[in-house]
Every structure is written in structure tokens, then in C-alpha cells.
Design an enzyme around this catalytic site. Structure first.
Site, mmCIF file in Angstrom:
data_model
loop_
_atom_site.group_PDB
_atom_site.id
_atom_site.type_symbol
_atom_site.label_atom_id
_atom_site.label_comp_id
_atom_site.label_asym_id
_atom_site.label_seq_id
_atom_site.Cartn_x
_atom_site.Cartn_y
_atom_site.Cartn_z
ATOM 1 N N TYR A 78 9.103 12.141 0.100
ATOM 2 C CA TYR A 78 9.288 10.846 -0.548
ATOM 3 C C TYR A 78 10.703 10.812 -1.110
ATOM 4 C CZ TYR A 78 7.681 6.577 -2.853
ATOM 5 O OH TYR A 78 7.497 5.264 -3.221
ATOM 6 N N ASN A 80 0.664 -0.258 -8.409
ATOM 7 C CA ASN A 80 -0.256 -1.072 -7.622
ATOM 8 C C ASN A 80 -0.283 -2.575 -7.945
ATOM 9 O OD1 ASN A 80 -0.982 1.131 -6.078
ATOM 10 N ND2 ASN A 80 -2.512 1.790 -7.556
ATOM 11 N N ALA A 82 -6.427 0.738 -4.156
ATOM 12 C CA ALA A 82 -6.124 0.069 -5.418
ATOM 13 C C ALA A 82 -5.302 -1.190 -5.170
ATOM 14 C CB ALA A 82 -5.376 1.030 -6.346
ATOM 15 N N VAL A 83 -4.258 -1.075 -4.325
ATOM 16 C CA VAL A 83 -3.454 -2.263 -4.018
ATOM 17 C C VAL A 83 -4.330 -3.324 -3.362
ATOM 18 C CG1 VAL A 83 -1.591 -3.165 -2.558
ATOM 19 C CG2 VAL A 83 -1.251 -1.041 -3.833
ATOM 20 N N ARG A 92 -12.359 0.988 6.704
ATOM 21 C CA ARG A 92 -12.939 1.895 7.692
ATOM 22 C C ARG A 92 -14.459 1.888 7.568
ATOM 23 N NH1 ARG A 92 -9.645 7.376 6.856
ATOM 24 N NH2 ARG A 92 -10.036 6.774 4.701
ATOM 25 N N GLY A 137 2.479 1.201 3.296
ATOM 26 C CA GLY A 137 1.937 2.552 3.296
ATOM 27 C C GLY A 137 1.716 3.011 4.720
ATOM 28 N N PHE A 181 7.716 -3.052 2.480
ATOM 29 C CA PHE A 181 7.863 -3.329 1.054
ATOM 30 C C PHE A 181 7.800 -2.023 0.293
ATOM 31 C CE2 PHE A 181 6.387 -4.157 -3.253
ATOM 32 C CZ PHE A 181 7.407 -4.993 -3.651
ATOM 33 N N MET A 235 8.071 -0.885 -3.724
ATOM 34 C CA MET A 235 8.161 -1.343 -5.108
ATOM 35 C C MET A 235 9.362 -0.735 -5.827
ATOM 36 S SD MET A 235 6.490 -3.504 -6.827
ATOM 37 C CE MET A 235 7.561 -4.103 -8.120
#
Lengths: 374, 374
Positions: A62, A154, A182-183, A203, A273, A297, A299
Site C-alpha cells: 500500500y 468508509n 462496510a463501504v 457472493r 478495491g 477512487f 480516499m
């Protein structure tokens, strides 16, 4: 609400070098600066969620650096070892402020306003510019700790993705995968509040019906098994033949590609993601003839670019919606991090690290909230 | 420059139903309306290039309809059969105008200003709104027929792609694959005229050095074998570590993905063709962390959306650049379509159709220009 004397060291979950979370993370005590600079605030971190991005950072994949600190004891690391504290997100109570700090007071609750904050520690001392107040001392208890601690990653992601790519009208449709994340759950609720319909892919699983009922109770218009392209296309044929205006993709690969098929002309497909780690195969005809725009995107980048005013405005809107119960946060399993070295037996240390590492076993698993008691 | 009496039928290359160009295309004579409507213009089509999009339309995989016409004779189709005339692009001389037409005069050269024009015919009668004048009768011979006939698809595509996604500054870099295509060659020249550098990927071939020299003479900054990722990355490391602002992709698949690797932060990756038919693999990290925007461009859609003023302004700029020799068109192999049925022996018909079908065998092969003699 009185000024607390800061300890000279505090409990933290740290690593020396990137690797598998279960192997590299350690409980340790780290140094805290004893002099409070004029522009500094001293914080007691109340709680910090474990997000997928935190674990990506631990793995070294990351692109945000974690702040270096010195170990003082209490772990396998020798005293003085330089380690890093992961954790992008938390809520903290202000326990002391420097002499030049006027906008932040003891008792206020703050959240980080920079990347690589290092949230997985019980105390921190940082420049006041690196935090945002989300609850004044005199508003105490109007926000739950878990909600306050999960305001950075989130809710703003859902909030911005619904606003920054398309101007949505009532009745428009957004499609998303990993809708149970969560998002995803914030997207469902915020879209509902805007009068926007959501088609939610999750899923398949034994408890699919219960999950679908749960998401529907949050305002989901439709919940469909990810992979059932016929059901997805069928829903759009019946309810929205013009297609979706937006897709939110946290999975990648075939799941991301299926959403392209139900987008309307000129729509945005937003990747935030990559659970599957598979690239998104995009058909040239979708790009050329349907004018689909494949974008991402992030954040952290938005925050880097945004003015402090725009950031404060967004958080004011988010905090108001959460306080009003218009948006409900996810449920968490609490993992308490022992503060004193006496409590931090080897067994407790191992248990905490195992729980942190477990949080990464599935994006859609139970969310973990690290809690740092007084 | 006098008004010509229109024949009641004319030569055309047509098809009844989509399929492989070599199988479904036929030489035929088709009907021409004998009464000229008030707003109509009658045209002698001078020349029409064969573009990949024309052949996609013949195959039935291009989302623009071709106009229906009636066969009058001269082919395997019985008289009266409804067939379709392919061809999106041509240059035509105006041979007669309706009584209400004031902006277009006999002797003017025009180009189509609508999709599905039906360019593969010697004559056409269309509403004046469906054409744009690119050369007045009194400017005769200031444009070459081949340049005039190829003004619709390729030069505007290069022109728009260089303007509609990024605001390029002098010294910025554009990377493109299929750089030897007609669009690619216009991109090289127009970028050079803007002071913008181009990195040009072409497939390896025995005559690579000669091709590289040719593209360099047009203004290419670098010509690199498509597939040689080290050379591509090496060029950027040395000459433009900030990466390219734009990628133009006409290939798809791995070639499209390689260009993503040398894009700068926030850059646009624009797909306008799909020679390989492979999907474009979109990496989540490029979308999220590098903010790369994967989009498409379709000239037909731009024209549908653009005002007539914006369209005329663009063509004025393009015609001026071509007249001034600032932009040079590609070389063509001419295929003459016999006008009279007497000349259209079965052998000539078969030869013409074979040449048209051949144009589709490779996007990068010799370009074919259908020529319709007086």
C-alpha cells in the site's frame, strides 16, 4: 475532562518490516515525546478499526508510509528498535494541548486527517493540523465510539463516490459488488437517502437470504448473487432498461466485468478495491460505443487534494447523518489491547496479534475494532 | 462545373445481409431518385477509403445502420432487391442542388456529416444537412482527392483525442500503439505541431527500421517495438520520468496494458480501436493509486453530440493544416469501380470485391481507396 499526565511510553501493535500480518505484527510499548510542542495535541486513542488497506500496508503493498517510532520494551524487539505503527483510522480523545492550540480542547474527539497516522497505539502526540474535531467536549456521547472510529475510510468513500463522478437524480441506479462490505452498506443507505436505487451483488453463501434481508432493511433495492449474470441483466431489463449510472467495484476480475454489462451509456465504473486481485477485463466496445469510463477512487488522494473547508464540510454532513441515525455503521467485534505491561502476558499479546491478522482473512468477514482502554 | 444530368442508376458496392466481406459484398447498380427535392444535393462521389469500421459494419458488428437502396441490375441480386451501401467516408463533388439550397453550389466538394452515409457508390442524392463543404468550387484542386476523401474518420479522431481528454503542454508525452495506422500517423504530426512528444509502438517486422525512419520523418519522438516493455520503460525513465499524459489504444490486450505502465498520475488511457479483439485488462492499482482513467473515443458519437459550429470549426482547422502541408495523409492503393455495366464484367466485379475484402485483412496493411471515375 481534565488534562491527563501523559505516560512516557504506550501500548501499540507494530512491525519492523513488511510481511504477512500474522508473522510480522507484535505487541510492544513505544516512546511518547515528553514535551508537548506548542502546536501539538496529545491523544488517547479510543478505538481503531482494522481495514483491508491497513493490512495491505502491513504487507508492504500500500503506497503510504507508516510513521517510525522507537520501541521502549514489552516485546520481542530490543529497546530502541525503530518500528512502524500501522492503522489509518481511529477516534481519539484529546488529553492535552500545546500552548498555541486554540481550536482543539481537552475532551474533544478527533480523527486523523493525514495518511499513515499510526492508529494502532493507545496514545499519540501529533501536530494539531493532523487531526479534525468531530465531537466537542460538550457534545460528549452523541457519537458512538465505533462510529467515530470509522469515519475516515468508509463513510467518506461512499459519500464521495456517490457525488464525484455522476450527478445522480432520484430513481437513478447504482450497481455495486461486495455490497456487504462496510463501504457497500454505507452506499446502500446514502443512496437510499438520495432517492437513488441500488443493485447489490454479494457472493453466494448459505445465509444469503438473511444477508439479503439485512441489506434490504438498510434500503437496498435489489440483492443479487454475484455471478448470476442472468438475474442481474433480468433486473435491469425489468426495472431500469436505461442501465446503471454508476458501478462501484471492490472486487475486480469477472465481477467487475459483469457490472460493465449493465451500465448505461456514458456511465462511470469506479474501482475502489481489489479483493480478487484480478484485473478488470474491459471490452473495447464498452469503452468506444457505450462510452463507459473506467476510473478509480482513493480516499487518501481525495483528502490530499481537498481543501480543509471541503473536508470539514463533508465530515459535518457525515457526522450529522450518523447522529441522526440516517446512516448506521457496521457491527464490530472488539479486541482490547492491554495498556500495561503487566497485563500484556505473552498469551494476551499473541491473542491480540492473531485477532488483528484474522481481520485480513476475508474482506467480508467480521470487522475488528481495536479498543484501547483507559 | 455545370449541372450534370443525373443517371437513374449508379454503380455501387453493396450487401444484402451482414457477413464476411469476401462473401457478402457485390458490385451492383442501384436506383437514384429522379426528382431532386428542394433541400437535396446530388453528388458524384470521387473516392471513398475502406476503413476498419466499414468492414466491421459489413460484418454486422458495428452499431451504425447502413442506408437501404434498391438494386436496378448488374449483379447477382434480382432487380428490386433491397440492399445496403457501406462506406462512412468519402469526398464528393456536387453536381446538382435543389431549389432551396443556398449554401452549397455545383462544383463544391463535400464530405458526409452523418453516420451510415453509404459512400461506396458513384452517385448519391442526400439532404444538404447531411454533408459539409470542405472546398468551394473556386478553390478547386487546393486539396488532393485522397486527402479530401479521408477527412471524416482519421484526422478528426487524432485531432479530438489530442484535445478532449487532457490539456497538453509543450513537452508533454503521448504514447500510442498501432502508431503506423492512419490515425497514428496523424497523431504523430498533430502532436509535433503542438510541441508534444510522441512515443510510438509498432509491431516488430522485417522492415522495422525503415518504418521507424518514416514515422520519425513525420515527427515521431521515439518508435519502439510493441512488446519490448524494457525499451518502453527505459525511454520514459530517461526522457520523461513523470510519465505520459495520454495513451491512445487501437489494439487492446497486453499492448494496451503496457501503455498503462508508463502513464503519469491522473493520465487518460483512450481506446479507439480493438485490432487484437482482446479486452483491455485494467489493473486496480493503476485506477486507484495512479488515478488512471480508462475511457473510449468514438468519432461518430462526437459528431452526433457536437454543434454544427464546433464541427465546422474543426474541419476548417484540419483542411487548413492539410492544405498548408502541416499534416500529410497516408498513401493509398486505388481501386477503380467501373461505372458502366458494359465495363463491369464478372472478372472486374470479382476483382473489385476481392480488393475491398483484402483491405480488411490487416489494419496496418496497404490502405485502399475506392475511386469512382466520371
Amino acid at each position: 475532562m481534565s488534562t491527563t499526565t501523559l505516560p512516557s511510553s504506550t501500548a501499540a501493535i507494530v512491525l519492523e518490516a513488511p510481511g504477512a500480518p500474522g508473522s510480522v505484527l507484535r505487541y510492544a510499548h513505544i516512546a511518547i515525546p515528553t514535551d508537548l510542542a506548542d502546536d501539538a495535541v496529545a491523544l488517547h486513542i479510543l478505538a481503531a478499526p482494522i481495514n483491508p488497506s491497513d493490512l495491505s500496508a502491513v504487507q508492504g503493498v500500500y503506497p503510504i508510509q507508516m510513521a517510525p517510532v522507537a520501541v521502549t520494551g514489552g516485546s520481542a524487539f530490543p529497546e530502541g528498535t525503530t518500528v512502524r505503527v500501522p492503522g489509518f483510522e481511529c477516534a481519539a480523545e484529546v488529553v492535552a494541548v500545546g500552548s498555541a492550540v486554540s481550536d482543539i480542547a481537552v475532551g474533544d474527539w478527533v480523527i486523523p486527517n493525514k495518511g499513515g497516522f499510526g492508529a494502532w497505539r493507545a496514545h499519540a502526540v501529533v501536530p494539531e493540523s493532523e487531526v479534525l474535531v468531530i465531537q466537542r467536549a460538550d457534545e460528549a456521547h452523541s457519537l458512538k465510539v465505533a462510529d467515530a472510529a470509522t469515519m475516515i475510510v468508509n463513510p467518506p468513500t461512499a459519500y464521495r463516490m456517490l457525488r464525484d463522478f455522476e450527478t445522480l437524480k432520484e430513481g437513478d441506479v447504482v450497481v455495486q459488488n461486495a455490497a456487504n462490505s462496510a463501504v457497500g452498506r454505507y452506499v446502500i443507505q446514502m443512496a437510499r437517502n438520495l432517492g437513488v436505487r441500488t443493485v447489490n451483488l454479494v457472493r453466494d453463501r448459505p445465509e444469503f437470504d438473511a444477508l439479503a434481508a439485512d441489506l434490504t432493511s438498510l434500503g437496498a433495492t435489489a440483492v443479487i448473487r454475484d455471478g448470476d449474470l442472468d438475474a442481474l441483466k433480468g433486473w435491469f431489463a425489468e426495472h431500469a432498461p436505461q442501465g446503471a449510472r454508476l458501478a462501484f467495484n471492490a472486487v475486480g476480475g469477472a465481477s467487475a466485468a459483469r457490472m460493465v454489462e449493465v451500465l448505461g451509456k456514458g456511465a462511470h465504473h469506479v474501482t475502489y478495491g481489489a479483493m480478487s486481485r484480478d484485473p478488470v477485463p474491459v471490452n473495447a466496445t464498452a469503452l468506444i460505443f457505450k462510452d463507459i469510463k473506467m476510473v478509480g477512487f482513493w480516499m487518501s488522494e481525495w483528502k490530499k487534494q481537498a481543501s480543509r473547508e471541503a473536508t470539514v464540510e463533508m465530515y459535518d454532513a457525515l457526522v450529522a447523518a450518523i447522529r441522526a441515525g440516517e446512516v448506521i455503521g457496521p457491527e464490530f467485534e472488539h479486541v482490547e489491547v492491554p495498556l500495561s505491561l503487566d497485563d500484556a502476558t505473552e498469551e494476551r499479546q499473541a491473542e491480540v496479534v492473531a485477532n488483528v491478522a484474522k481481520a485480513g482473512s476475508s474482506f467480508l468477514g467480521k470487522k475488528i475494532l481495536l479498543v484501547f482502554p483507559h
